[in-house]
Write a protein that holds these residues in place. Structure first.
Motif, mmCIF file in Angstrom:
data_model
loop_
_atom_site.group_PDB
_atom_site.id
_atom_site.type_symbol
_atom_site.label_atom_id
_atom_site.label_comp_id
_atom_site.label_asym_id
_atom_site.label_seq_id
_atom_site.Cartn_x
_atom_site.Cartn_y
_atom_site.Cartn_z
ATOM 1 N N ASP A 29 0.815 -1.219 0.000
ATOM 2 C CA ASP A 29 0.000 0.000 0.000
ATOM 3 C C ASP A 29 0.851 1.273 0.000
ATOM 4 N N MET A 30 2.151 1.161 -0.221
ATOM 5 C CA MET A 30 3.027 2.318 -0.299
ATOM 6 C C MET A 30 3.021 2.812 -1.738
ATOM 7 N N VAL A 31 2.349 3.951 -1.980
ATOM 8 C CA VAL A 31 2.057 4.387 -3.348
ATOM 9 C C VAL A 31 3.092 5.365 -3.909
ATOM 10 N N PHE A 32 4.142 5.652 -3.147
ATOM 11 C CA PHE A 32 5.070 6.708 -3.556
ATOM 12 C C PHE A 32 6.358 6.199 -4.203
ATOM 13 N N ALA A 33 6.442 4.916 -4.497
ATOM 14 C CA ALA A 33 7.713 4.329 -4.941
ATOM 15 C C ALA A 33 8.328 5.048 -6.139
ATOM 16 N N GLU A 34 7.522 5.379 -7.130
ATOM 17 C CA GLU A 34 8.063 6.026 -8.328
ATOM 18 C C GLU A 34 8.627 7.408 -8.017
ATOM 19 N N ASP A 35 8.003 8.113 -7.087
ATOM 20 C CA ASP A 35 8.388 9.492 -6.793
ATOM 21 C C ASP A 35 9.483 9.601 -5.737
ATOM 22 N N THR A 36 9.357 8.843 -4.651
ATOM 23 C CA THR A 36 10.288 9.006 -3.530
ATOM 24 C C THR A 36 11.480 8.062 -3.590
ATOM 25 N N LEU A 37 11.326 6.948 -4.268
ATOM 26 C CA LEU A 37 12.421 5.976 -4.337
ATOM 27 C C LEU A 37 13.141 6.021 -5.687
ATOM 28 N N LYS A 38 12.436 5.694 -6.740
ATOM 29 C CA LYS A 38 13.093 5.496 -8.031
ATOM 30 C C LYS A 38 13.572 6.794 -8.678
ATOM 31 N N PHE A 39 12.736 7.829 -8.664
ATOM 32 C CA PHE A 39 13.111 9.070 -9.335
ATOM 33 C C PHE A 39 14.392 9.688 -8.760
ATOM 34 N N PRO A 40 14.513 9.884 -7.438
ATOM 35 C CA PRO A 40 15.767 10.425 -6.901
ATOM 36 C C PRO A 40 16.977 9.544 -7.197
ATOM 37 N N MET A 41 16.804 8.225 -7.109
ATOM 38 C CA MET A 41 17.918 7.319 -7.374
ATOM 39 C C MET A 41 18.364 7.425 -8.830
ATOM 40 N N LEU A 42 17.417 7.462 -9.742
ATOM 41 C CA LEU A 42 17.748 7.576 -11.162
ATOM 42 C C LEU A 42 18.469 8.884 -11.465
ATOM 43 N N MET A 43 17.979 9.980 -10.881
ATOM 44 C CA MET A 43 18.562 11.288 -11.152
ATOM 45 C C MET A 43 19.988 11.397 -10.623
ATOM 46 N N ILE A 44 20.205 10.942 -9.402
ATOM 47 C CA ILE A 44 21.551 11.028 -8.820
ATOM 48 C C ILE A 44 22.496 10.082 -9.537
ATOM 49 N N HIS A 45 22.019 8.905 -9.889
ATOM 50 C CA HIS A 45 22.837 7.969 -10.658
ATOM 51 C C HIS A 45 23.280 8.604 -11.968
ATOM 52 N N TYR A 46 22.369 9.276 -12.629
ATOM 53 C CA TYR A 46 22.691 9.936 -13.902
ATOM 54 C C TYR A 46 23.744 11.024 -13.706
ATOM 55 N N SER A 62 19.232 15.904 4.505
ATOM 56 C CA SER A 62 17.946 15.411 4.010
ATOM 57 C C SER A 62 16.956 15.185 5.141
ATOM 58 N N LEU A 63 15.720 14.964 4.756
ATOM 59 C CA LEU A 63 14.634 14.777 5.716
ATOM 60 C C LEU A 63 14.651 13.355 6.258
ATOM 61 N N GLY A 64 14.473 13.239 7.568
ATOM 62 C CA GLY A 64 14.357 11.918 8.165
ATOM 63 C C GLY A 64 15.643 11.118 8.107
ATOM 64 N N SER A 65 15.504 9.799 8.033
ATOM 65 C CA SER A 65 16.665 8.908 8.076
ATOM 66 C C SER A 65 16.799 8.104 6.781
ATOM 67 N N ILE A 66 16.527 8.757 5.654
ATOM 68 C CA ILE A 66 16.654 8.080 4.360
ATOM 69 C C ILE A 66 18.123 7.957 3.956
ATOM 70 N N ILE A 67 18.439 6.886 3.242
ATOM 71 C CA ILE A 67 19.811 6.670 2.748
ATOM 72 C C ILE A 67 19.827 6.170 1.300
ATOM 73 N N HIS A 68 18.670 5.780 0.765
ATOM 74 C CA HIS A 68 18.639 5.102 -0.530
ATOM 75 C C HIS A 68 19.169 5.966 -1.670
ATOM 76 N N HIS A 69 19.025 7.284 -1.548
ATOM 77 C CA HIS A 69 19.480 8.191 -2.608
ATOM 78 C C HIS A 69 21.002 8.320 -2.647
ATOM 79 N N LEU A 70 21.690 7.689 -1.681
ATOM 80 C CA LEU A 70 23.148 7.818 -1.579
ATOM 81 C C LEU A 70 23.905 6.585 -2.063
ATOM 82 N N TYR A 71 23.200 5.585 -2.559
ATOM 83 C CA TYR A 71 23.865 4.330 -2.902
ATOM 84 C C TYR A 71 25.023 4.489 -3.884
ATOM 85 N N PHE A 72 24.918 5.418 -4.815
ATOM 86 C CA PHE A 72 25.946 5.534 -5.856
ATOM 87 C C PHE A 72 27.077 6.474 -5.452
ATOM 88 N N VAL A 73 26.872 7.183 -4.360
ATOM 89 C CA VAL A 73 27.798 8.255 -3.992
ATOM 90 C C VAL A 73 29.165 7.725 -3.589
#
Length: 260
Positions: A29-46, A62-73
C-alpha cells in the motif's frame, strides 16, 4: 486541519520509522515508490555516472533517516557526512550504519541500485560500501550561524539535499535564508543536488501532520539564481499516485553550481 496547526519537523520531531514506512517502504500500500524511491535514485545515478558531480567530500542534508538516494555516492566521494535535524532520525541512521538489530530494511532499494549498476549479485556489497564511506552523522541547526557547531566541517565538493528546505521554511524569506546556509557549506565550483516537492503544503508522518512551504519550479530556479547557483540540470516528475498523506503535485530534481 488548518495549516497554522501543522507541526514543524525540525522543531517538533516526528515518528522516524513511521515516516519511512509511509513513503519509502516496499509495502503493497506504499504508493510513492516512483516518486520518492526510483526518481531520486535515477537522477543522482545519472549525475554521477555522467561525470556531472565529482570530488572527495559530500554532505547530505535530508529529511528523516533516508539513505537510498546515496547508494551511488560512495564510488565518487570518499568521505560522506550526513546532517540531520532530529536525534531520533540520527539514532535510526546509526542503527542502519552499524547494522544493529532492528535497523530499517533497505534491501528493496539496494536491489534497485544494484540493478542500475548492473550488479544484481552484489546487493549486500552495495550497502556495505555505502556504510564504509559515511564518516559522521551530525545534528545540525539552521538557526545557528555555524549549523554544525561545535563541529566544524571542511567545505564540501557536493551537497545533496532531499526534501528538507521546504519542510523547515515557513515562508520565502526563510527558504532563502536556509538555502544560503546550505551553500555556505559548499566549495566554490561545487554542486548542490536538490530534491524538492512541488506545490506541497503538508505531509503526514505517523499520526501527525507537518508543514511544507508551498513553492513551484520557477520559485526554486529563481532562488538558485539569487544565491549565485548556476543551474546545470533539472528534471520534474509529476505525481504518479493520489494519496491524502501529502498534497505535492510533482517532484523536482535540480542541480546548481556555486560560483568560483
Amino acid at each position: 486541519m488548518d495549516s497554522t496547526t501543522h507541526k514543524f519537523y525540525h522543531v517538533h520531531g516526528m515518528d522516524s520509522r513511521g515516516y519511512l514506512d509511509m513513503y519509502f517502504s516496499n509495502k503493497e500500500d506504499m504508493v510513492f515508490a516512483e516518486d520518492t524511491l526510483k526518481f531520486p535514485m535515477l537522477m543522482i545515478h545519472y549525475q554521477l555516472c555522467t561525470g556531472r558531480a565529482e570530488g572527495t567530500f559530500l554532505i547530505d542534508i535530508s529529511l528523516g533517516s533516508i539513505i537510498h538516494h546515496l547508494y551511488f555516492v560512495y564510488k565518487f566521494f570518499k568521505k560522506i557526512v550526513l546532517l540531520r535535524f532530529q536525534e531520533k532520525c540520527i539514532m535510526e541512521l546509526n542503527r542502519w550504519l552499524h547494522d544493529r538489530t532492528g535497523a530499517y530494511d533497505w534491501s528493496h532499494t539496494s536491489s534497485v541500485a544494484a540493478e542500475l549498476e548492473g550488479m544484481r549479485d552484489q546487493i549486500q556489497e552495495t550497502e556495505m560500501c555505502l556504510r564504509s564511506s559515511i564518516k559522521q552523522i551530525l545534528k545540525c541547526d539552521f538557526e545557528q550561524e555555524k549549523v554544525t557547531f561545535p563541529v566544524l566541517l571542511p567545505l564540501a565538493d557536493c551537497i545533496i539535499s532531499a526534501c528538507i528546505l521546504t519542510m523547515i521554511s515557513k515562508n520565502e524569506d526563510e527558504y532563502m535564508k536556509n538555502l544560503e546556509k546550505t551553500i555556505k557549506l559548499l566549495k566554490p565550483g561545487g554542486q548542490l543536488l536538490l530534491i524538492s516537492l512541488v506545490d506541497a503544503t503538508y505531509w503526514v508522518a505517523g499520526a501527525e501532520r507537518f508543514h511544507c512551504f508551498k513553492c513551484n519550479e520557477e520559485f526554486v530556479k529563481n532562488a538558485f539564481g539569487k544565491v549565485g547557483l548556476v543551474i546545470d540540470y533539472y528534471s520534474v516528475q509529476r505525481k504518479r499516485n493520489v494519496s491524502d498523506l501529502t498534497d505535492y503535485k510533482a517532484v523536482l530534481f535540480i542541480v546548481g553550481r556555486k560560483g568560483e
